[in-house]
Design an enzyme around this catalytic site. Structure first.
Site, PDB file in Angstrom:
ATOM      1  N   GLY A 125       9.202   0.003   5.437  1.00  0.00           N
ATOM      2  CA  GLY A 125      10.432  -0.771   5.186  1.00  0.00           C
ATOM      3  C   GLY A 125      11.626  -0.242   5.968  1.00  0.00           C
ATOM      4  N   TYR A 126      12.707  -0.003   5.253  1.00  0.00           N
ATOM      5  CA  TYR A 126      13.956   0.419   5.874  1.00  0.00           C
ATOM      6  C   TYR A 126      14.046   1.941   6.063  1.00  0.00           C
ATOM      7  CZ  TYR A 126      15.746  -4.309   4.763  1.00  0.00           C
ATOM      8  OH  TYR A 126      15.951  -5.666   4.678  1.00  0.00           O
ATOM      9  N   LYS A 172      10.482  12.983   0.856  1.00  0.00           N
ATOM     10  CA  LYS A 172      11.026  11.703   0.375  1.00  0.00           C
ATOM     11  C   LYS A 172      10.766  11.563  -1.126  1.00  0.00           C
ATOM     12  CE  LYS A 172      10.638   6.683   0.557  1.00  0.00           C
ATOM     13  NZ  LYS A 172       9.909   5.484   0.982  1.00  0.00           N
ATOM     14  N   ALA A 175       0.827  -1.214   0.000  1.00  0.00           N
ATOM     15  CA  ALA A 175       0.000   0.000   0.000  1.00  0.00           C
ATOM     16  C   ALA A 175       0.863   1.266   0.000  1.00  0.00           C
ATOM     17  CB  ALA A 175      -0.918  -0.005   1.216  1.00  0.00           C
ATOM     18  N   HIS A 176       2.025   1.206   0.657  1.00  0.00           N
ATOM     19  CA  HIS A 176       2.906   2.392   0.699  1.00  0.00           C
ATOM     20  C   HIS A 176       3.467   2.700  -0.686  1.00  0.00           C
ATOM     21  CE1 HIS A 176       3.055   2.725   5.098  1.00  0.00           C
ATOM     22  NE2 HIS A 176       3.027   1.406   5.090  1.00  0.00           N
ATOM     23  N   ASP A 235      10.398  -3.360  -8.410  1.00  0.00           N
ATOM     24  CA  ASP A 235      11.135  -4.191  -7.464  1.00  0.00           C
ATOM     25  C   ASP A 235      12.289  -3.349  -6.945  1.00  0.00           C
ATOM     26  OD1 ASP A 235      11.068  -6.791  -6.186  1.00  0.00           O
ATOM     27  OD2 ASP A 235      13.086  -7.040  -6.985  1.00  0.00           O
TER      28      ASP A 235
HETATM   29  P1  IMP Z   1      10.026  -5.342  -2.859  1.00  0.00           P
HETATM   30  O1  IMP Z   1      10.423  -4.437  -3.968  1.00  0.00           O
HETATM   31  O2  IMP Z   1       8.558  -5.204  -2.541  1.00  0.00           O
HETATM   32  O3  IMP Z   1      10.483  -6.752  -3.070  1.00  0.00           O
HETATM   33  O4  IMP Z   1      10.680  -4.767  -1.556  1.00  0.00           O
HETATM   34  C1  IMP Z   1      12.038  -4.920  -1.258  1.00  0.00           C
HETATM   35  C2  IMP Z   1      12.347  -4.488   0.125  1.00  0.00           C
HETATM   36  O5  IMP Z   1      12.788  -3.132   0.095  1.00  0.00           O
HETATM   37  C3  IMP Z   1      11.218  -4.535   1.164  1.00  0.00           C
HETATM   38  O6  IMP Z   1      11.764  -4.940   2.402  1.00  0.00           O
HETATM   39  C4  IMP Z   1      10.761  -3.109   1.253  1.00  0.00           C
HETATM   40  O7  IMP Z   1      10.241  -2.800   2.526  1.00  0.00           O
HETATM   41  C5  IMP Z   1      12.048  -2.357   0.990  1.00  0.00           C
HETATM   42  N1  IMP Z   1      11.795  -1.081   0.346  1.00  0.00           N
HETATM   43  C6  IMP Z   1      11.432  -0.873  -0.948  1.00  0.00           C
HETATM   44  N2  IMP Z   1      11.264   0.432  -1.165  1.00  0.00           N
HETATM   45  C7  IMP Z   1      11.517   1.056   0.006  1.00  0.00           C
HETATM   46  C8  IMP Z   1      11.474   2.410   0.392  1.00  0.00           C
HETATM   47  O8  IMP Z   1      11.151   3.338  -0.350  1.00  0.00           O
HETATM   48  N3  IMP Z   1      11.802   2.655   1.668  1.00  0.00           N
HETATM   49  C9  IMP Z   1      12.144   1.677   2.551  1.00  0.00           C
HETATM   50  N4  IMP Z   1      12.176   0.399   2.244  1.00  0.00           N
HETATM   51  C10 IMP Z   1      11.860   0.081   0.961  1.00  0.00           C
END
Ligand code: IMP
Length: 194
Positions: free
Chosen positions: A153-154, A175, A14-15, A72
């Site tokens: 996430g991070y 951001k 959702a984010h 991704d």
């Molecule tokens: P995926 O692209 O959904 O596979 O996510 C990869 C990982 O990167 C996940 O743990 C997300 O939480 C993290 N991630 C992706 N984009 C961001 C961001 O903009 N900020 C913080 N973490 C992110």
């Protein structure tokens, strides 16, 4: 505008969806996976961000035959030779858990002064039966502890280059000006405007 292209955004996050809507909503008519009734998880079996991004877009395109946008992303830490990279989401094992991922990374970097890292995202656009990929990168460092509560996430441990605050301490608008995702989306918008 009636001639906005329609895109399905192939993410259940959702984010991410909100960030993409904020940046792309004026140019495209966006539909979420929920909107089209897709409830499965899309397997991320690729070995690179490029492959996984493509798999997500292809999975949805094959099913709905509509234009698709997928994302991704990964965090690449210099001293860890680019890890967690493609495994960023499951860094601390499955099921994916942001808090455990952050704990693991902070532990890995304990007492480490070289904390350079970058977020990288690869967007895949299935558009009029053609495939295009767009990369976005933001350089930064990993903080020594969590700071802030915005984002996902991070975000609480990532401080972008030339900034004092983590992504999680920033307003989403701040951001969105500099993030990996917004940089890739800028390229995609330039492409769509052509
Ligand atoms: P995926 O692209 O959904 O596979 O996510 C990869 C990982 O990167 C996940 O743990 C997300 O939480 C993290 N991630 C992706 N984009 C961001 C961001 O903009 N900020 C913080 N973490 C992110």
């Amino acid at each position: 505008m009636n001639d906005k292209p329609t895109l399905i955004v192939a993410t259940n996050n959702a984010h991410k969806l909100l960030e993409i809507e904020t940046l792309l909503g004026d140019y495209c008519s966006l539909r979420s996976l929920q909107d089209v009734g897709y409830t499965n998880d899309i397997p991320e079996t690729g070995e690179t961000l490029e492959e996984n991004s493509l798999i997500k877009a292809e999975t949805i395109f094959r099913k709905y035959k509509l234009n698709v946008l997928s994302d991704d992303s990964g965090l690449e830490v210099e001293i860890l030779d680019g890890d967690p990279g493609v495994d960023t989401a499951i860094y601390a094992g499955e099921p994916r858990n942001d808090e455990r991922n952050i704990d693991k990374l902070l532990k890995e970097l304990d007492n480490q002064s070289v904390r350079n890292a970058r977020f990288r995202t690869v967007l895949t656009l299935y558009f009029n039966n053609e495939v295009h990929q767009f990369e976005g990168i933001v350089e930064g460092i990993i903080a020594s502890e969590r700071r802030g509560s915005n984002g996902f996430g991070y975000d609480p441990i990532f401080i972008p280059e030339n900034h004092k605050h983590t992504f999680a301490e920033m307003e989403s608008s701040e951001k969105n000006k500099i993030s990996h995702r917004s940089r890739a989306l800028d390229k995609l918008m330039q492409f769509l405007k052509k």
